[in-house]
Design a protein around this motif. Sequence first.
Motif, short mmCIF file in Angstrom:
data_model
loop_
_atom_site.label_atom_id
_atom_site.label_comp_id
_atom_site.label_asym_id
_atom_site.label_seq_id
_atom_site.Cartn_x
_atom_site.Cartn_y
_atom_site.Cartn_z
N VAL A 20 37.16 40.96 37.44
CA VAL A 20 38.44 41.68 37.47
C VAL A 20 38.46 42.74 36.37
O VAL A 20 38.91 43.87 36.58
CB VAL A 20 39.63 40.71 37.34
N ALA A 21 37.96 42.38 35.19
CA ALA A 21 37.91 43.34 34.08
C ALA A 21 37.06 44.56 34.45
O ALA A 21 37.43 45.70 34.13
CB ALA A 21 37.36 42.66 32.83
N LEU A 23 36.50 45.71 37.51
CA LEU A 23 37.24 46.52 38.49
C LEU A 23 38.25 47.42 37.79
O LEU A 23 38.48 48.56 38.21
CB LEU A 23 37.95 45.63 39.51
N ASN A 24 38.86 46.90 36.72
CA ASN A 24 39.83 47.70 35.96
C ASN A 24 39.16 48.75 35.08
O ASN A 24 39.76 49.78 34.77
CB ASN A 24 40.70 46.78 35.09
N ASP A 25 37.91 48.48 34.69
CA ASP A 25 37.16 49.42 33.85
C ASP A 25 35.70 49.40 34.29
O ASP A 25 34.88 48.65 33.75
CB ASP A 25 37.28 49.02 32.37
N THR A 78 44.28 39.89 31.19
CA THR A 78 45.44 40.47 31.91
C THR A 78 45.75 39.52 33.05
O THR A 78 45.32 39.71 34.17
CB THR A 78 45.12 41.88 32.44
N GLU A 81 46.80 40.47 36.63
CA GLU A 81 45.74 40.93 37.53
C GLU A 81 45.00 39.76 38.16
O GLU A 81 44.67 39.78 39.34
CB GLU A 81 44.76 41.82 36.75
N TYR A 82 44.73 38.72 37.38
CA TYR A 82 44.04 37.55 37.92
C TYR A 82 44.87 36.90 39.02
O TYR A 82 44.35 36.51 40.07
CB TYR A 82 43.75 36.52 36.82
N ARG A 84 47.08 38.35 40.92
CA ARG A 84 47.12 39.24 42.08
C ARG A 84 45.84 39.13 42.91
O ARG A 84 45.89 38.99 44.14
CB ARG A 84 47.32 40.69 41.61
N TYR A 85 44.69 39.15 42.25
CA TYR A 85 43.42 39.07 42.98
C TYR A 85 43.24 37.69 43.62
O TYR A 85 42.73 37.56 44.73
CB TYR A 85 42.25 39.41 42.06
N THR A 136 38.30 43.31 48.51
CA THR A 136 38.69 43.14 47.10
C THR A 136 37.69 43.74 46.11
O THR A 136 38.02 43.92 44.94
CB THR A 136 38.85 41.65 46.76
N ASP A 305 52.97 35.37 37.32
CA ASP A 305 51.59 35.08 36.90
C ASP A 305 51.46 33.56 36.78
O ASP A 305 52.37 32.89 36.30
CB ASP A 305 51.30 35.70 35.53
#
Length: 390
Positions: A20-21, A23-25, A78, A81-82, A84-85, A136, A305
Amino acid sequence: MANPQRYIAHFDLDSFFVSVAILNDPSLKGKAVIVGGSRERGVVTSASYEARRFGVRSAMPMRAALKLCPHAILVGGTRGEYSRYSRWVTDIIAAKAPLFEKASIDEFYIDLTGMDKFFDPLKWTVDLRAEIIEKTQLPISFGLATNKMVAKIATDEAKPNGYLFVQPGKEKEFLAPLPVDKFSGVGEQTYITLKAMGIYTIRDLSETPIAVLEKKLGKYGGDLWRKSQGIHNGEVHAYHEAKSISCENTFEENSADTAFLLSELVRMTERVAYELRQDEKLTGCIAVKIRYPDFETTSKQTTIDYTLRDDELIPVAIDLFHKLYRKGVPVRLLGVRLSELTNHAVQASLFEDAEKKNNLYKAIDDVKNKFGKTSLKKARTVTAKDPPSS
């Protein structure tokens, strides 16, 4: 009539927090990345495969991890985000799977028993994995086998970002060359005991008489021997969004006292959060319910969350109450409900104060377990009528 052939798929999102990190960066891709708390007091939540090559592991103190891999890039959590995914992957699986279990925020079991009459279980599972990756962009591995245990071990062997099918009848052969600590529950002490007995691989275990194992390890020795034969009867427990923990209170006298109603709401939220932690669950949804004297009942819910903490649940419950309540109208019943429950797998070490906060909750829960659920209360829930705790 013969029983249908069992097929169980185990899906696991690879290094979920790191993925996930990235995907964000995207600049983090291919680098040694550690997700977790602060350098001084934090704990490793997840590490990329590039960091793992240096010996970095989940739950390791951050200081130790950075000594092993000083060039690692440290990323904070975050959790929104976790959540959500995780929901996104859950929705994709729920739309396709006949029966599935959400074992944790990033882990799923799917029961395809009997489905081979209608489709090829392996092709179906491969297609589902491809759909998850396409939608995803998260890497995900799976193992397909005749039981949950073998499927999970197959997933571990298939990582990173692969899959493995252990065909019916091949379970023992697949397990044989693997080290005995591949079985969950074989901790450091048991592993030392087994090695002292000359047992290093699962094949060694399977060839050791069950009586010898039981003499040395008690009942667990017999369980290990059965596992070494590829035998496991664990069921896939259907995942239901409706599964919930709730608390309601019908008042002896209808009340329009907002301070009293909020005090009751905080008390009930604290209670369901305690039950949540006792069940070792996280919640992803909270609802508040209000019933008026004419029996008109309204409720409002919101996704959150994933959490198990009072201090994160109570403000949301209060906000829902204010959005829902018709000010000045007496209330007959008030309730709070936690749903979208999943196993406790979110690493709390994502935030610097998390470890301290979790220890605090554990201490509070220990007191409640020993002296009763009402032995400790939030200050807001204590009224003049409350007797002092003995």
